[in-house]
Design a protein around this motif. Structure first.
Motif, mmCIF file in Angstrom:
data_model
loop_
_atom_site.group_PDB
_atom_site.id
_atom_site.type_symbol
_atom_site.label_atom_id
_atom_site.label_comp_id
_atom_site.label_asym_id
_atom_site.label_seq_id
_atom_site.Cartn_x
_atom_site.Cartn_y
_atom_site.Cartn_z
ATOM 1 N N VAL A 297 0.867 -1.174 0.000
ATOM 2 C CA VAL A 297 0.000 0.000 0.000
ATOM 3 C C VAL A 297 0.903 1.222 0.000
ATOM 4 N N LEU A 298 0.723 2.090 -0.987
ATOM 5 C CA LEU A 298 1.570 3.261 -1.151
ATOM 6 C C LEU A 298 0.804 4.498 -0.709
ATOM 7 N N ILE A 299 1.406 5.269 0.199
ATOM 8 C CA ILE A 299 0.795 6.510 0.676
ATOM 9 C C ILE A 299 1.753 7.656 0.409
ATOM 10 N N ASP A 300 1.240 8.737 -0.152
ATOM 11 C CA ASP A 300 2.078 9.914 -0.383
ATOM 12 C C ASP A 300 1.180 11.133 -0.538
ATOM 13 N N ARG A 301 1.744 12.299 -0.242
ATOM 14 C CA ARG A 301 1.020 13.557 -0.440
ATOM 15 C C ARG A 301 0.798 13.798 -1.926
ATOM 16 N N ASP A 302 1.807 13.454 -2.737
ATOM 17 C CA ASP A 302 1.632 13.433 -4.185
ATOM 18 C C ASP A 302 1.129 12.050 -4.581
ATOM 19 N N SER A 303 0.466 11.961 -5.703
ATOM 20 C CA SER A 303 -0.130 10.675 -6.081
ATOM 21 C C SER A 303 0.940 9.606 -6.290
ATOM 22 N N PRO A 304 0.851 8.463 -5.577
ATOM 23 C CA PRO A 304 1.789 7.363 -5.816
ATOM 24 C C PRO A 304 1.311 6.403 -6.896
ATOM 25 N N GLU A 305 0.272 6.801 -7.622
ATOM 26 C CA GLU A 305 -0.297 5.918 -8.640
ATOM 27 C C GLU A 305 0.730 5.473 -9.683
ATOM 28 N N PRO A 306 1.642 6.368 -10.190
ATOM 29 C CA PRO A 306 2.620 5.895 -11.180
ATOM 30 C C PRO A 306 3.493 4.753 -10.670
ATOM 31 N N ILE A 307 3.878 4.783 -9.407
ATOM 32 C CA ILE A 307 4.667 3.683 -8.848
ATOM 33 C C ILE A 307 3.800 2.439 -8.724
ATOM 34 N N ALA A 308 2.575 2.611 -8.266
ATOM 35 C CA ALA A 308 1.674 1.466 -8.113
ATOM 36 C C ALA A 308 1.465 0.744 -9.434
#
Length: 523
Positions: A297-308
């Motif tokens: 599960v990736l959490i970040d203030r900026d979207s982590p969608e590209p890494i996901a």
């Protein structure tokens, strides 16, 4: 095939070291005192290994032993200085000079001579791992010679790491707490140790196993620890993190099963939550855990969608500001609804400060950093803990070299990371009895987008920094990810509250001048 020398190979930890290094395919040279049973211990690991008898307190015996090693080996790849003279448990006024000196010769002079001779036969990539002790960090009564020798060995580890980094060699150590070995069992039989009291003093509620010490050594000696040198990893079940009257763990009836056998692990995929996962170290950790099969599960203030989207295991990407209690609450509610649990929580998110002199800083400048680096870590840990059970949950918080050596004028960043480390230790003491471990992972200078931005802004001088690092270069995000993977793994099952520096030796260097010459290293 690597050649690995293991001293004290006939003892409890020594035999575990032989077994685990044999599993890596190494050629073993097991060393111990005459009549110790070292030949049988080495023979149990299969054919092609060598057993040697040597009293390491005698320099002539050590040099003669290496002459014998030269006859059968072209080089040495790993030395594990594991042998030691046990504590006498005698009062200072009852300790004679000969006994004191014998302990120092065996536990300090011996490892030094062994290291000196091994390094002469090592090529770049060689590693020395010393078995120190928590007694060298936290003092105990009636163990003066033993404790002094182990504290000295810790210092020697760091100074040798700095000197030999230019050769491409690493030197590390572990500091075990109480381990269920024949030596400890003998102390109990003689009435010199009350193991039931020891268990009450350890947050995990048990003594460590020899294989847990060996696992830490094998990791430090591996390529996965290539940017770790001078570091001393406490493997103590949380002993060093407990600091109050009373018991760290409720009384235990009998001997815990985990003292004698490795618990059976669940075969289900772990759920691993990583903050600050959109780039840099956090993204590298996500890739490492996902590649090994974890559901991340990736959490970040900026979207982590590209890494996901890069990952194969259908990673869950959540955009959230971890300094916001409502954002954190909503993010962890989604995790609960999706997976129902968390196995590993890695608090990586952090920001840098403004590099302003203290006279120009306001409370708001400090709070900006503290809100993310420290309060955010607290909020995420608090939200994760109820979703963890006692089957081996792990909390890893990212510290920094600034945890130990703050920089001026980076007051807020250093303060935040010092707070993270002591928070981690508090968690170790609080959650250890529940079967949840915690550890601090402290990177040095790592080649991340954040560091690149500081360099481009003129905030840091990369050439000057490289000269200050004994290994002569910045680390890679993958170096931190590999260390995180180890700390979260069953191989680190007795690491609780400890701090692991991944810094190329930064925190071990105390000289004036430069720690390395990067121009020579680049040549």
């Amino acid at each position: 095939m690597r050649t690995v020398i293991i001293t004290g190979a006939a003892g409890g930890i020594g035999r575990a070291l032989l077994e685990q290094f044999a599993e890596t395919g190494a050629r073993l040279i097991g060393v111990d005192l005459p009549n110790s049973g070292v030949a049988a211990a080495v023979a149990a690991c299969g054919e092609g290994h060598i057993a040697l008898e040597c009293d390491q307190s005698d320099e002539e015996q050590v040099t003669a032993m290496f002459a014998r090693i030269d006859e059968v080996c072209e080089r040495v790849d790993v030395l594990v200085n594991n042998a030691a003279r046990a504590p006498t448990m005698a009062a200072t006024v009852d300790t004679d000079l000969a006994g004191f000196q014998a302990t120092i010769r065996t536990n300090l002079s011996g490892p030094f001579v062994l290291a000196r001779e091994a390094v002469k036969r090592m090529q770049p990539g060689g590693v020395i791992v010393n078995t120190a002790s928590l007694a060298g960090v936290v003092s105990n009564p009636c163990r003066n010679a033993y404790a002094a020798s182990k504290a000295a060995l810790i210092s020697l580890t760091k100074s040798l790491a700095c000197e030999w980094a230019s050769r491409g060699l690493r030197v590390c150590a572990i500091a075990p707490g109480y381990v269920l070995t024949p030596m400890v069992a003998a102390l109990e039989a003689e009435g010199k140790a009350d193991l039931s009291a020891v268990r009450r003093r350890v947050p995990l509620g048990r003594l460590g196993r020899p294989d847990e010490m060996a696992s830490a050594v094998v990791f430090l000696a591996s390529d996965a620890a290539r940017y770790i040198t001078g570091s001393v990893l406490a493997v103590d079940g949380g002993w060093g993190s407990f600091n109050q009257p009373g018991h760290a763990h409720p009384p235990v009836d009998g001997q815990p099963g985990a003292e004698t056998a490795t618990p059976v692990l669940s075969e289900s995929k772990r759920v691993t939550v990583i903050t600050g996962a959109a780039r840099g170290i956090g993204a590298a950790i996500a890739r490492r855990f996902s590649a090994a099969g974890d559901q991340v599960v990736l959490i970040d203030r900026d979207s982590p969608e590209p890494i996901a989207l890069e990952l194969d295991n259908h990673a869950l990407a959540l955009q959230a500001d971890i300094s916001s209690e409502s954002d954190v609450t909503q993010a962890f509610e989604r995790i609960r609804d999706r997976f129902g649990r968390i196995d590993v929580m890695i608090n990586n998110a952090a920001i840098a400060d403004e590099f302003k002199p203290a006279l120009e800083q306001s409370a708001a400048d400090l709070e900006r950093v503290l809100d993310i680096n420290l309060t955010g870590t607290f909020l995420c840990a608090r939200a994760a803990i109820p979703l963890m059970d006692s089957s081996g949950g792990v909390l890893i918080n990212l510290g920094s070299i600034n945890t130990f050596l703050p920089f001026a004028p980076r007051h807020a960043y250093g303060a935040s990371k010092a707070g993270v480390d002591i928070f981690t230790r508090c968690l170790a003491a609080e959650l250890g009895p529940k079967g949840i471990r915690s550890a601090t992972l402290a990177p040095g200078y790592i080649r991340t987008p954040g560091v690149a931005a500081l360099e481009q802004a003129g905030r840091i001088d990369s050439n000057a920094i490289r000269k200050r690092i004994p290994m002569g270069d910045f680390g890679r995000p993958e170096d931190v990810a590999d260390a995180a993977w180890f700390l979260a793994s069953p191989s680190a099952s007795y690491v609780n509250g400890g701090i692991l520096y991944v810094d190329g030796g930064w925190t071990s260097f105390g000289n004036a001048g430069n720690a390395s010459d990067p121009e020579v290293a680049d040549a």
